[in-house]
Design an enzyme around this catalytic site. Structure first.
Site, PDB file in Angstrom:
ATOM      1  N   SER A   1     -14.029  -0.845  12.206  1.00  0.00           N
ATOM      2  CA  SER A   1     -12.725  -0.202  12.153  1.00  0.00           C
ATOM      3  C   SER A   1     -12.875   1.304  12.104  1.00  0.00           C
ATOM      4  CB  SER A   1     -11.968  -0.668  10.910  1.00  0.00           C
ATOM      5  OG  SER A   1     -12.624  -0.134   9.768  1.00  0.00           O
ATOM      6  N   LYS A   2     -11.777   1.958  12.402  1.00  0.00           N
ATOM      7  CA  LYS A   2     -11.740   3.422  12.427  1.00  0.00           C
ATOM      8  C   LYS A   2     -12.059   4.025  11.064  1.00  0.00           C
ATOM      9  CE  LYS A   2      -8.435   4.326  16.010  1.00  0.00           C
ATOM     10  NZ  LYS A   2      -7.052   4.314  16.247  1.00  0.00           N
TER      11      LYS A   2
END
Ligand code: GLU
Length: 495
Positions: A268-269
């Site tokens: 994920s970011k």
């Protein structure tokens, strides 16, 4: 393996242009590309842009730019005319464009009609509200939600009447039973088709949905192997059943392991940059990204993980892809990047530094830039480090005179030492301003106490606490700038 069809190897990357090109998609692209190159096959790019609301030309342009930057070129596709309406992708004019699903609607329509005519698909007129009600009822009974098949057996008259009255979708009549297939990475995989319900395969003739359009494309593009992320595993049985209903052949499947953050959650970011563009801008080079992505779920036979594109092609095998999730290790990426940067020849590195050089304060002198790049080559972990590491070459930072002090020496002694060095350097001809010559030339002057001479000299030349050594810096700065920086230091002390 005996079940590998004897067809020529043809693989595809099928991204949807609904966001920036993700590092996970780049990994899928690379594994397909390596597989094709290793087997002498073809790699195809297919833009899955049938979702009109979410697809955007700017994201297609980003896919193309990222693949080109990584050097993952595709082997066929329509030739793109100058009049292509997508300005952003003009840079492939004269080469193959990608296939785009939005340009293949007639093909899907033909197969939709075939399924409708043979009774394997049907129109469904249930409203959103009705479907939601049905879903809630199933959930409340503890049943897995799926479409009940209400519209399966409508009469022809009813269909004509309803079609005239309002919108419908087209559903696939899902057969019951078990779907079993062999995945090259995961081994035998089984699904109970009865759980799927009759899936929607098209909103209308102009809007086919993913599972259906992908099946038509994989067949008509003669795809031999479907290599994609594990998140698509549950789509595979649906696609196999569609292939069977249409009398298509079945490609070989290989589902790549998920990419995980260091805490083993899905990438994920929050933990890592996720678009290829982010990595490009941060100064990672394609050689390193490819090497790193290859190791996300695959491992070479030997211990050496530093691999060139050619070595990857030679060594790649799906049989060495792991089943378990692949953890994204940022330190490993940084290490690989620094190693691949070290491996570049200097002219190549200079070309790649250019986009970062302005940030460092470079004003256009190529010759000077090349001298600075030589000094920093070994130290660069990312190209963007160049502006942090080498800014002082282009602009002397303002510093406090205390920086010039070596141990507990007085500023008077420091000034005297700098003057001694200045005199020697003034007499030195410009062509002797090389690291090797200057080391010999200043040897005599500094030998009584190296630190007392070379620390202030280095500090005067860089204005920084930490920098490369003074001889390297003088080599890059040249005579005039070296003397001018010593004068600045002397002025700071003496006033
Ligand atoms: N359009 C799908 C995606 O972007 C492609 C999946 C597939 O490779 O079949 O995830």
């Amino acid at each position: 393996m005996s079940d590998i069809p004897k067809k020529p190897v043809r693989v595809r990357l099928a991204p949807s242009p609904t966001g920036l090109f993700h590092i996970g998609t780049a990994r899928t692209a690379l594994f397909n590309w390596l597989f094709a190159k290793n087997k002498g096959g073809k790699f195809i790019l297919r833009i899955e842009d049938t979702d009109v609301e979410r697809s955007e030309p700017q994201f297609e342009a980003d896919i193309i730019k990222s693949l080109k930057w990584l050097g993952l070129d595709w082997d066929e596709g329509p030739l793109t005319a100058i009049s292509d309406k997508r300005q952003e992708t003009r840079d492939y004019v004269g080469e193959y464009g990608p296939y785009r699903q939005s340009e293949r609607l007639e093909i899907y329509e033909k197969y939709l009609k075939q399924l409708l005519d043979s009774g394997r698909a049907y129109y469904c007129f249930c409203s959103k509200e009705e479907l939601e009600e049905e879903r809630q009822a199933q959930l409340s009974q503890g049943l897995p939600p799926r479409y009940s098949g209400y519209c399966r057996n409508l009469s022809t008259e009813k269909i004509t009447e309803k079609n005239a009255a309002g919108p419908s979708v087209i559903r696939f009549m899902m057969p019951e039973g078990e779907v079993v297939f062999k995945d090259l990475i995961r081994g035998q995989v089984k699904f109970n088709a009865g759980l799927f319900g009759d899936i929607v395969i098209a909103k209308d003739f102009n809007t086919p949905l993913y599972n259906f359009a992908a099946v038509i494309d994989d067949e008509t593009m003669q795809i031999s192997h479907v290599i994609r992320g594990e998140d698509h595993l549950s789509n595979t049985p649906k696609q196999i059943l569609l292939q069977q209903a249409l009398g298509f052949s079945q490609p070989v499947y290989a589902h790549l392991p998920l990419i995980l953050n260091s805490d083993r959650s899905k990438l994920s970011k929050r933990f890592n940059a996720v678009s290829v563009e982010d990595y490009r801008q941060a100064g990672y080079i394609p050689e390193a990204i490819l090497n790193f992505l290859a190791l996300l779920g695959w491992h070479p036979a030997g211990d050496n993980e530093f691999l060139s594109r050619e070595a990857l092609i030679k060594e790649f095998a799906l049989s060495r892809v792991q089943k378990s999730g692949a953890v994204f290790n940022q330190e490993k990426l940084d290490w690989l990047n620094s190693q691949h940067i070290k491996n570049l020849d200097i002219d190549d590195l200079i070309e790649r530094i250019l986009p970062f050089a302005k940030d460092a304060g470079w004003t256009g002198d190529r010759e000077f830039l090349s001298r600075v790049v030589k000094v920093e080559h070994e130290r660069l972990k990312k190209l963007a480090d160049f502006s942090i590491l080498s800014g002082f070459f282009f602009r002397l930072p303002d510093y406090d005179k205390k920086l010039l002090i070596w141990q507990d020496l007085s500023l008077e002694i420091i000034a005297a030492n700098l003057k001694i060095l200045k005199e020697v350097l003034e007499k030195t001809p410009e062509q002797k301003f090389t690291q090797a010559d200057l080391t010999v030339i200043l040897e005599e002057a500094v030998k009584s106490n190296k630190g007392a001479f070379l620390w202030p000299l280095r500090a005067a030349l860089s204005g920084l606490k930490a920098s490369p050594g003074p001889f390297e810096i003088m080599d890059a700065l040249g005579k005039t700038e070296t003397l001018s920086r010593i004068d600045i230091a002397l002025k700071k002390i003496v006033g």
